[in-house]
Design an enzyme around this catalytic site. Structure first.
Site, PDB file in Angstrom:
ATOM      1  N   LYS A 136      -0.914   4.210  14.424  1.00  0.00           N
ATOM      2  CA  LYS A 136      -2.346   4.082  14.103  1.00  0.00           C
ATOM      3  C   LYS A 136      -3.067   5.414  14.378  1.00  0.00           C
ATOM      4  CE  LYS A 136      -4.350   0.813  12.973  1.00  0.00           C
ATOM      5  NZ  LYS A 136      -4.619   0.285  11.610  1.00  0.00           N
ATOM      6  N   THR A 145      -7.898   1.184  15.919  1.00  0.00           N
ATOM      7  CA  THR A 145      -7.822   0.379  17.139  1.00  0.00           C
ATOM      8  C   THR A 145      -8.119   1.202  18.395  1.00  0.00           C
ATOM      9  OG1 THR A 145      -6.227  -0.781  18.567  1.00  0.00           O
ATOM     10  CG2 THR A 145      -5.309   0.826  17.061  1.00  0.00           C
ATOM     11  N   ASP A 146      -8.588   0.519  19.430  1.00  0.00           N
ATOM     12  CA  ASP A 146      -8.828   1.212  20.703  1.00  0.00           C
ATOM     13  C   ASP A 146      -7.516   1.672  21.353  1.00  0.00           C
ATOM     14  OD1 ASP A 146      -7.864  -1.267  21.533  1.00  0.00           O
ATOM     15  OD2 ASP A 146      -9.554  -1.724  22.856  1.00  0.00           O
ATOM     16  N   GLU A 147      -6.380   1.122  20.848  1.00  0.00           N
ATOM     17  CA  GLU A 147      -5.089   1.497  21.452  1.00  0.00           C
ATOM     18  C   GLU A 147      -4.759   2.970  21.252  1.00  0.00           C
ATOM     19  OE1 GLU A 147      -1.760  -1.067  21.195  1.00  0.00           O
ATOM     20  OE2 GLU A 147      -2.978  -2.866  21.214  1.00  0.00           O
ATOM     21  N   TYR A 162       3.451   1.360  17.759  1.00  0.00           N
ATOM     22  CA  TYR A 162       2.302   0.859  16.987  1.00  0.00           C
ATOM     23  C   TYR A 162       1.098   1.784  17.154  1.00  0.00           C
ATOM     24  CZ  TYR A 162      -2.050  -1.700  16.200  1.00  0.00           C
ATOM     25  OH  TYR A 162      -3.323  -2.040  15.810  1.00  0.00           O
ATOM     26  N   ILE A 206       0.826  -1.229   0.000  1.00  0.00           N
ATOM     27  CA  ILE A 206       0.000   0.000   0.000  1.00  0.00           C
ATOM     28  C   ILE A 206       0.853   1.269   0.000  1.00  0.00           C
ATOM     29  CG2 ILE A 206      -2.102  -1.005   1.012  1.00  0.00           C
ATOM     30  CD1 ILE A 206      -1.211   0.406   3.696  1.00  0.00           C
TER      31      ILE A 206
HETATM   32  P1  NAD Z   1      -2.309  -8.864  10.748  1.00  0.00           P
HETATM   33  O1  NAD Z   1      -0.935  -8.469  11.152  1.00  0.00           O
HETATM   34  O2  NAD Z   1      -2.792 -10.225  11.026  1.00  0.00           O
HETATM   35  O3  NAD Z   1      -2.477  -8.635   9.169  1.00  0.00           O
HETATM   36  C1  NAD Z   1      -1.987  -7.506   8.509  1.00  0.00           C
HETATM   37  C2  NAD Z   1      -2.038  -7.778   7.005  1.00  0.00           C
HETATM   38  O4  NAD Z   1      -1.582  -6.591   6.334  1.00  0.00           O
HETATM   39  C3  NAD Z   1      -1.131  -8.934   6.546  1.00  0.00           C
HETATM   40  O5  NAD Z   1      -1.796  -9.732   5.616  1.00  0.00           O
HETATM   41  C4  NAD Z   1       0.039  -8.212   5.891  1.00  0.00           C
HETATM   42  O6  NAD Z   1       0.665  -8.968   4.846  1.00  0.00           O
HETATM   43  C5  NAD Z   1      -0.644  -6.968   5.339  1.00  0.00           C
HETATM   44  N1  NAD Z   1       0.297  -5.844   5.145  1.00  0.00           N
HETATM   45  C6  NAD Z   1       1.218  -5.381   6.017  1.00  0.00           C
HETATM   46  N2  NAD Z   1       1.892  -4.359   5.467  1.00  0.00           N
HETATM   47  C7  NAD Z   1       1.372  -4.159   4.231  1.00  0.00           C
HETATM   48  C8  NAD Z   1       1.633  -3.246   3.197  1.00  0.00           C
HETATM   49  N3  NAD Z   1       2.602  -2.312   3.320  1.00  0.00           N
HETATM   50  N4  NAD Z   1       0.902  -3.307   2.064  1.00  0.00           N
HETATM   51  C9  NAD Z   1      -0.076  -4.251   1.919  1.00  0.00           C
HETATM   52  N5  NAD Z   1      -0.352  -5.158   2.866  1.00  0.00           N
HETATM   53  C10 NAD Z   1       0.353  -5.112   4.015  1.00  0.00           C
HETATM   54  O7  NAD Z   1      -3.251  -7.762  11.379  1.00  0.00           O
HETATM   55  P2  NAD Z   1      -4.730  -7.905  11.982  1.00  0.00           P
HETATM   56  O8  NAD Z   1      -4.648  -8.316  13.384  1.00  0.00           O
HETATM   57  O9  NAD Z   1      -5.561  -8.655  11.028  1.00  0.00           O
HETATM   58  O10 NAD Z   1      -5.169  -6.356  11.966  1.00  0.00           O
HETATM   59  C11 NAD Z   1      -5.779  -5.777  10.817  1.00  0.00           C
HETATM   60  C12 NAD Z   1      -6.085  -4.334  11.099  1.00  0.00           C
HETATM   61  O11 NAD Z   1      -6.955  -4.224  12.205  1.00  0.00           O
HETATM   62  C13 NAD Z   1      -4.846  -3.507  11.462  1.00  0.00           C
HETATM   63  O12 NAD Z   1      -4.973  -2.244  10.864  1.00  0.00           O
HETATM   64  C14 NAD Z   1      -4.918  -3.388  12.978  1.00  0.00           C
HETATM   65  O13 NAD Z   1      -4.318  -2.197  13.403  1.00  0.00           O
HETATM   66  C15 NAD Z   1      -6.405  -3.377  13.200  1.00  0.00           C
HETATM   67  N6  NAD Z   1      -6.887  -3.910  14.493  1.00  0.00           N
HETATM   68  C16 NAD Z   1      -6.497  -5.138  14.926  1.00  0.00           C
HETATM   69  C17 NAD Z   1      -7.036  -5.652  16.101  1.00  0.00           C
HETATM   70  C18 NAD Z   1      -6.652  -7.017  16.615  1.00  0.00           C
HETATM   71  O14 NAD Z   1      -7.055  -7.383  17.712  1.00  0.00           O
HETATM   72  N7  NAD Z   1      -5.910  -7.828  15.880  1.00  0.00           N
HETATM   73  C19 NAD Z   1      -7.952  -4.890  16.835  1.00  0.00           C
HETATM   74  C20 NAD Z   1      -8.309  -3.624  16.365  1.00  0.00           C
HETATM   75  C21 NAD Z   1      -7.781  -3.158  15.189  1.00  0.00           C
HETATM   76  O1  DAU Z   2      -6.750  -3.523  21.292  1.00  0.00           O
HETATM   77  C1  DAU Z   2      -6.572  -3.751  19.933  1.00  0.00           C
HETATM   78  C2  DAU Z   2      -5.174  -4.251  19.670  1.00  0.00           C
HETATM   79  O2  DAU Z   2      -5.107  -5.570  20.174  1.00  0.00           O
HETATM   80  C3  DAU Z   2      -4.788  -4.208  18.202  1.00  0.00           C
HETATM   81  O3  DAU Z   2      -4.750  -2.872  17.767  1.00  0.00           O
HETATM   82  C4  DAU Z   2      -3.428  -4.866  17.962  1.00  0.00           C
HETATM   83  O4  DAU Z   2      -3.152  -4.938  16.574  1.00  0.00           O
HETATM   84  C5  DAU Z   2      -3.473  -6.269  18.531  1.00  0.00           C
HETATM   85  O5  DAU Z   2      -2.197  -6.881  18.384  1.00  0.00           O
HETATM   86  C6  DAU Z   2      -3.881  -6.235  20.004  1.00  0.00           C
HETATM   87  O6  DAU Z   2      -2.846  -5.584  20.798  1.00  0.00           O
HETATM   88  P1  DAU Z   2      -2.421  -6.159  22.241  1.00  0.00           P
HETATM   89  O7  DAU Z   2      -1.080  -5.660  22.565  1.00  0.00           O
HETATM   90  O8  DAU Z   2      -3.509  -5.951  23.224  1.00  0.00           O
HETATM   91  O9  DAU Z   2      -2.417  -7.733  21.863  1.00  0.00           O
HETATM   92  P2  DAU Z   2      -1.394  -8.914  22.233  1.00  0.00           P
HETATM   93  O10 DAU Z   2      -2.053 -10.184  21.773  1.00  0.00           O
HETATM   94  O11 DAU Z   2      -0.018  -8.647  21.760  1.00  0.00           O
HETATM   95  O12 DAU Z   2      -1.393  -8.896  23.807  1.00  0.00           O
HETATM   96  C7  DAU Z   2      -2.604  -9.007  24.548  1.00  0.00           C
HETATM   97  C8  DAU Z   2      -2.223  -8.912  26.018  1.00  0.00           C
HETATM   98  O13 DAU Z   2      -1.472 -10.080  26.382  1.00  0.00           O
HETATM   99  C9  DAU Z   2      -1.327  -7.733  26.349  1.00  0.00           C
HETATM  100  O14 DAU Z   2      -1.679  -7.230  27.621  1.00  0.00           O
HETATM  101  C10 DAU Z   2       0.076  -8.321  26.385  1.00  0.00           C
HETATM  102  C11 DAU Z   2      -0.171  -9.734  26.872  1.00  0.00           C
HETATM  103  N1  DAU Z   2       0.785 -10.760  26.354  1.00  0.00           N
HETATM  104  C12 DAU Z   2       0.994 -10.845  25.026  1.00  0.00           C
HETATM  105  C13 DAU Z   2       1.871 -11.765  24.504  1.00  0.00           C
HETATM  106  C14 DAU Z   2       2.138 -11.859  23.017  1.00  0.00           C
HETATM  107  C15 DAU Z   2       1.397 -11.640  27.240  1.00  0.00           C
HETATM  108  O15 DAU Z   2       1.170 -11.580  28.465  1.00  0.00           O
HETATM  109  N2  DAU Z   2       2.256 -12.574  26.728  1.00  0.00           N
HETATM  110  C16 DAU Z   2       2.552 -12.662  25.401  1.00  0.00           C
HETATM  111  O16 DAU Z   2       3.380 -13.519  25.006  1.00  0.00           O
END
Ligand code: NAD
Ligand code: DAU
Length: 340
Positions: A158, A126-128, A154, A61
């Site tokens: 965002k 994200t809520d972060e 991160y 992107i």
């Molecule tokens: P993910 O890391 O699993 O997937 C990200 C995808 O984006 C991958 O397929 C990767 O190849 C692609 N990507 C990365 N850089 C790129 C680039 N430069 N161009 C094109 N594609 C690219 O992430 P996810 O957990 O599925 O999160 C998706 C979105 O939702 C993110 O924007 C994240 O900030 C947001 N989000 C995630 C969570 C969560 O809990 N996982 C919660 C709230 C918001």
């Molecule tokens: O709130 C939304 C976010 O949630 C998204 O924007 C992010 O993309 C997504 O990765 C997630 O962020 P967190 O940091 O909350 O997720 P993570 O799974 O990395 O961690 C969840 C919680 O668990 C956090 O408090 C850290 C803790 N943790 C995580 C890992 C990987 C551990 O205790 N041990 C671990 O090994």
């Protein structure tokens, strides 16, 4: 019939969204643009590839040429941007790629949407971006007017992207919306994140690394509920608005880890408390009143059902995650956890 561009559709939430849209909008065309970073996996999209309404394009992107040429080829009704670097720990280790993809990549997509006719743009945020809440104030929740206050590279990236999206709306009249969701869980979740890491480590009888005291709180939402909310916002959300998405489903990390162990009939002795994440956010908690009142969205899957389905998915799809755990990811795990 509409054509949607889904960026980052080979990742966790993006791929679930691709499947959700193919199921809920039969006949609509879904084009996925994904760079296939370590987090993107084409095997996840194998079923979608069989559908003639789905097209996969490998591309970055941040690459203006690639993005513009795709917008020349296709006429999009809406763009939904999931593409991002998404793992907090990686952003602490190497922030730069987060700024590039999450901020500049969003800008390229916003520019393309402007250039090709004010195409509807939805930013998956994200809520972060709201920072964290204290553990001793369970009465406090993030609303859409909570000030942005970030903790990690991160979340700062965002939040910057969100500001840019809103600036494009105000300055150029771009037709944008933003959603800010809490922690998702479900199928195709990369095993570096808490829930899939704990499930897959437990299945190998490997230690489950819990950061700090394990008392940090996250508000867990089953991924399909997130996909539904985004679909509703793209269809009926108000242009220029932010919508919070969350489940009123707060759990401490320790509660989550113990639930996973219980579901897998594994002993709690696998839990290992390790060094905390720097700047670790204590509590996230979403107030989803706005999306409920305006669009009628509510979370349909409770945690008990969602975690059951998720554990079952990891048990039935070992090939998907075992390949990840035995590949290049091994070096990441070694680097991130060896001194904890
Ligand atoms: P993910 O890391 O699993 O997937 C990200 C995808 O984006 C991958 O397929 C990767 O190849 C692609 N990507 C990365 N850089 C790129 C680039 N430069 N161009 C094109 N594609 C690219 O992430 P996810 O957990 O599925 O999160 C998706 C979105 O939702 C993110 O924007 C994240 O900030 C947001 N989000 C995630 C969570 C969560 O809990 N996982 C919660 C709230 C918001
Ligand atoms: O709130 C939304 C976010 O949630 C998204 O924007 C992010 O993309 C997504 O990765 C997630 O962020 P967190 O940091 O909350 O997720 P993570 O799974 O990395 O961690 C969840 C919680 O668990 C956090 O408090 C850290 C803790 N943790 C995580 C890992 C990987 C551990 O205790 N041990 C671990 O090994």
């Amino acid at each position: 019939m509409k054509t949607y561009l889904v960026t980052g559709g080979a990742g966790f939430i993006g791929s679930n969204f691709v499947y959700y849209m193919l199921k809920e909008h039969p006949g609509a065309r879904i084009i996925c643009l994904d760079k296939l970073t370590y987090a993107g996996n084409l095997e996840t999209l194998e079923e979608a590839m069989k559908n003639p309404d789905f097209r996969f394009v490998k591309g970055d992107i941040t690459d203006r040429k690639v993005v513009y040429s795709l917008f020349e080829e296709e006429t999009f009704d809406a763009v939904i941007n999931f593409a991002a670097e998404s793992h907090v720990d990686r952003s602490i280790d190497e922030p730069e790629i987060f700024l590039k993809t999450n901020i500049l990549g969003t800008q390229v997509l916003l520019d393309a949407c402007r250039k090709y006719g004010n195409i509807r743009f939805h930013q998956v945020s994200t809520d972060e971006v709201y920072g964290d809440l204290p553990l001793d104030r369970p009465d406090l929740f993030f609303t859409e007017s909570t000030p942005i206050h970030t903790s990690s590279p991160y979340s700062a990236s965002k939040a910057s992207a969100d500001l840019l999206v809103m600036a494009y709306h105000r300055t150029y009249g771009s037709a944008v919306t933003i959603s800010r969701c809490s922690n998702n869980y479900g199928p195709y979740h990369f095993p570096e994140k808490l829930i899939p890491l704990m499930i897959t480590n437990a299945l190998f009888d490997k230690a489950l690394p819990v950061y700090g005291d394990g008392a940090n709180v996250r508000d867990w939402l089953y991924v399909e509920d997130h996909c539904k909310a985004i679909d509703m916002i793209v269809e009926n959300g108000k242009i220029g608005e932010v919508y919070n998405i969350g489940g009123h489903n707060e759990k401490t990390n320790l509660e989550v880890v113990k639930t996973v162990l219980r579901k897998l009939a594994k002993p709690e002795s696998l839990i290992q408390f390790v060094k905390d994440r720097p700047g670790h956010d204590r509590r996230y908690a979403i107030d989803p009143t706005k999306i409920k009142n305006e669009l009628g969205w509510f979370p349909e899957t409770d945690f008990e059902t969602g975690i059951e389905k998720t554990v079952k998915w990891y048990l039935e799809n070992r090939e998907w995650w075992e390949k990840i755990k035995s590949g290049e990811y091994t070096a990441y795990y070694e680097k991130m956890y060896k001194n904890r």
